[in-house]
Design an enzyme around this catalytic site. Structure first.
Site, short mmCIF file in Angstrom:
data_model
loop_
_atom_site.label_atom_id
_atom_site.label_comp_id
_atom_site.label_asym_id
_atom_site.label_seq_id
_atom_site.Cartn_x
_atom_site.Cartn_y
_atom_site.Cartn_z
N HIS A 1 -32.91 -120.63 -33.02
CA HIS A 1 -31.80 -120.98 -32.12
C HIS A 1 -31.61 -119.85 -31.13
O HIS A 1 -31.81 -118.70 -31.45
CB HIS A 1 -30.51 -121.21 -32.92
CG HIS A 1 -29.53 -122.09 -32.21
ND1 HIS A 1 -29.57 -123.46 -32.31
CD2 HIS A 1 -28.51 -121.80 -31.39
CE1 HIS A 1 -28.60 -123.98 -31.58
NE2 HIS A 1 -27.94 -122.99 -31.01
N ASP B 1 -18.40 -128.66 -34.68
CA ASP B 1 -19.00 -127.80 -33.65
C ASP B 1 -19.11 -128.54 -32.33
O ASP B 1 -18.90 -127.97 -31.27
CB ASP B 1 -20.38 -127.28 -34.09
CG ASP B 1 -20.98 -126.40 -33.00
OD1 ASP B 1 -20.34 -125.39 -32.65
OD2 ASP B 1 -22.05 -126.72 -32.48
N SER C 1 -20.86 -121.47 -34.89
CA SER C 1 -21.49 -122.58 -34.16
C SER C 1 -22.98 -122.65 -34.48
O SER C 1 -23.51 -123.72 -34.82
CB SER C 1 -21.25 -122.36 -32.65
OG SER C 1 -22.07 -123.19 -31.89
N ARG D 1 -14.91 -125.11 -25.75
CA ARG D 1 -15.22 -123.71 -25.38
C ARG D 1 -15.88 -123.65 -24.01
O ARG D 1 -15.63 -122.75 -23.22
CB ARG D 1 -16.16 -123.08 -26.42
CG ARG D 1 -15.49 -122.78 -27.75
CD ARG D 1 -16.52 -122.49 -28.82
NE ARG D 1 -17.33 -121.33 -28.52
CZ ARG D 1 -18.59 -121.15 -28.94
NH1 ARG D 1 -19.18 -122.06 -29.68
NH2 ARG D 1 -19.24 -120.06 -28.64
N LYS E 1 -24.97 -125.22 -37.54
CA LYS E 1 -25.98 -126.20 -37.11
C LYS E 1 -27.30 -125.99 -37.85
O LYS E 1 -27.95 -126.94 -38.27
CB LYS E 1 -26.23 -126.08 -35.61
CG LYS E 1 -25.12 -126.69 -34.78
CD LYS E 1 -25.56 -126.91 -33.35
CE LYS E 1 -25.55 -125.66 -32.52
NZ LYS E 1 -24.32 -125.36 -31.83
N1 URA Z 1 -25.43 -121.70 -28.89
C1 URA Z 1 -24.70 -122.38 -29.79
O1 URA Z 1 -25.17 -123.34 -30.42
N2 URA Z 1 -23.44 -122.01 -29.99
C2 URA Z 1 -22.88 -120.98 -29.32
O2 URA Z 1 -21.74 -120.69 -29.58
C3 URA Z 1 -23.65 -120.27 -28.38
C4 URA Z 1 -24.94 -120.66 -28.18
#
Ligand code: URA
Length: 431
Positions: free
Chosen positions: A80, A159, A181, A166, A185
């Site tokens: 990620h 999220d 976040s 956000r 995931k």
């Molecule tokens: N990527 C994400 O999935 N969440 C964040 O808060 C920042 C980048």
């Protein structure tokens, strides 16, 4: 909710019950957006400690279904990014790592603030479906070793809601929010090990090495609490990655990279992230071996073939891979010329990101519809020599009116020097 907002506003620690109440109310829709937004702003300023962050991560993770990939053989490794400009890494990396025999089950996001999102980018392919059911997602990973999904209603819905709020309330860059976040995931998607591309620089949500290390260490600790291995690769985001910014433009550059013709910074980043993934999956014995393996898969066309398989398996039109000129392209273009001669000493990823949003490639409100064909093609990057009047970038938008705002950001993006300049290396540090 009033009491929870007030407690955080005053810098006090929230209990597990309070955090759970907040996430439950968010998902049930019983707490209005304005109270969640106020809470996010209080949290942005006051922060959360490790214990609160762990509770938040776990509440967000448990807000929806979790994918059980335990009957897929081997270590499931996920990647990620904390978000950058021109970051098309996943589009290259997911098929590349899958081509090396490591299953990739990846949940990706949409654009956030001035940064882009993989799901928006992949929707450039006609028919490409990111809203796949969990059984279908698992089946695709089993059959093709790779599948990409968006946050459908039942995967980490908390999220999804927080992310969208956000994005439009200037509350993105907070370590507890970023950690919960991303980790929620990755955990919901069944990852055994996680490689995080932690972007650092003016175009990232983290701007100092100290903060990047602090956030990285927090993610490693949260991962450990949940029995997951985590590697953090801190990478440069002071200028955009590669030369293209904007959804379909980035897809085109990713396809070129899968054909073995990628820009140096993007290729190096993909090889390093991918090698770490292969190492976690016990496919290779060293990072060097991992990089070599992946380079071969780029050079011999196997990674590109896997990419086509991925696009086809999710309903996308693969003629667009063979003929990228079929991908969306905005009808109007504008050439932005250099105001002076010299070496480019700064090319702010943040300003380029804002310019691309102004062109229509990102969202301004939760409901904004993005223009997949809009964006920026950079002609020069940091360290390049340019003469006055020479093109620095080509801008694409659906209407001419967008160019004025976008060029006002570009005016802020560049700096020039009479002396030679060297761009900073793409990989800064590994934790
Ligand atoms: N990527 C994400 O999935 N969440 C964040 O808060 C920042 C980048």
């Amino acid at each position: 909710m009033f009491d929870i907002i007030k407690k955080k506003r005053d810098g006090l620690e929230l209990s597990q019950e309070e955090i759970q109440l907040l996430i439950d109310g968010l998902v049930a829709g019983t707490i209005p957006d304005y109270q969640i937004s106020a809470f996010l702003m209080a949290l942005y300023f006051r922060g959360m400690n490790d214990v609160e962050t762990a509770y938040l991560t776990s509440a967000v993770l448990q807000s929806g279904e979790q994918i059980d990939l335990s009957d897929i053989e081997g270590v499931i490794v996920d990647k990620h990014s904390t978000g950058g400009v021109g970051d098309k890494t996943t589009i290259v990396l997911a098929p590349l790592v899958a081509a090396a025999g490591v299953p990739v089950a990846k949940m990706s996001g949409r654009g956030l603030g001035h940064t882009g999102g993989t799901i928006d980018k992949l929707e450039s392919f006609d028919g490409f479906d990111v809203d796949i059911s969990i059984p279908d997602f698992i089946q695709k990973v089993k059959t093709h070793q790779v599948a990409l999904c968006g946050q459908s209603a039942n995967l980490v819905p908390a999220d999804k809601k927080l992310y969208a709020l956000r994005d439009v309330t200037a509350t993105i860059n907070n370590r507890a929010l970023i950690t919960s976040s991303i980790m929620s995931k990755k955990l919901a998607c069944g990852a055994d090990a996680i490689v995080i591309d932690m972007k650092l620089g003016n175009g990232a949500f983290i701007q100092t090495l100290e903060k990047a290390e602090d956030l990285g260490q927090m993610m490693i600790r949260i991962g450990q609490k949940m029995n997951r291995q985590v590697a953090i690769i801190i990478s440069a985001m002071d200028q955009p990655l590669g030369f293209s910014v904007g959804n379909a433009l980035e897809v085109k550059e990713a396809i070129e990279t899968l054909k073995g013709n990628g820009p140096d910074d993007l290729v190096e980043l993909c090889l390093v992230l991918g090698a770490n993934m292969l190492l976690f999956a016990n496919k290779v014995k060293s990072l060097e071996e991992g990089k070599e393996t992946l380079q071969q898969l780029l050079d011999n066309g196997t990674a590109l073939q896997k990419f086509k398989e991925l696009i086809q398996s999710q309903g996308g039109d693969i003629t667009m891979v063979d003929q990228p000129n079929l991908l969306p392209c905005s009808s109007h273009s504008y050439t932005y010329n250099s105001p002076q001669s010299g070496y480019i000493s700064q090319l702010s990823a943040f300003e380029i990101g804002r310019a691309s949003v102004a062109l229509g490639a990102g969202r301004i409100t939760k409901k904004s519809k993005i223009d997949l064909g809009a964006g920026i093609l950079l002609k020069k990057k940091i360290g390049d020599r340019v003469e006055a009047g020479e093109p620095l970038a080509i801008l694409y938008a659906a209407n001419q009116a967008c160019f004025e705002k976008a060029t006002s950001y570009l005016d802020l993006a560049y700096d020039f020097s009479d002396n030679k300049v060297t761009a900073s290396p793409i990989i800064i540090k590994t934790l």
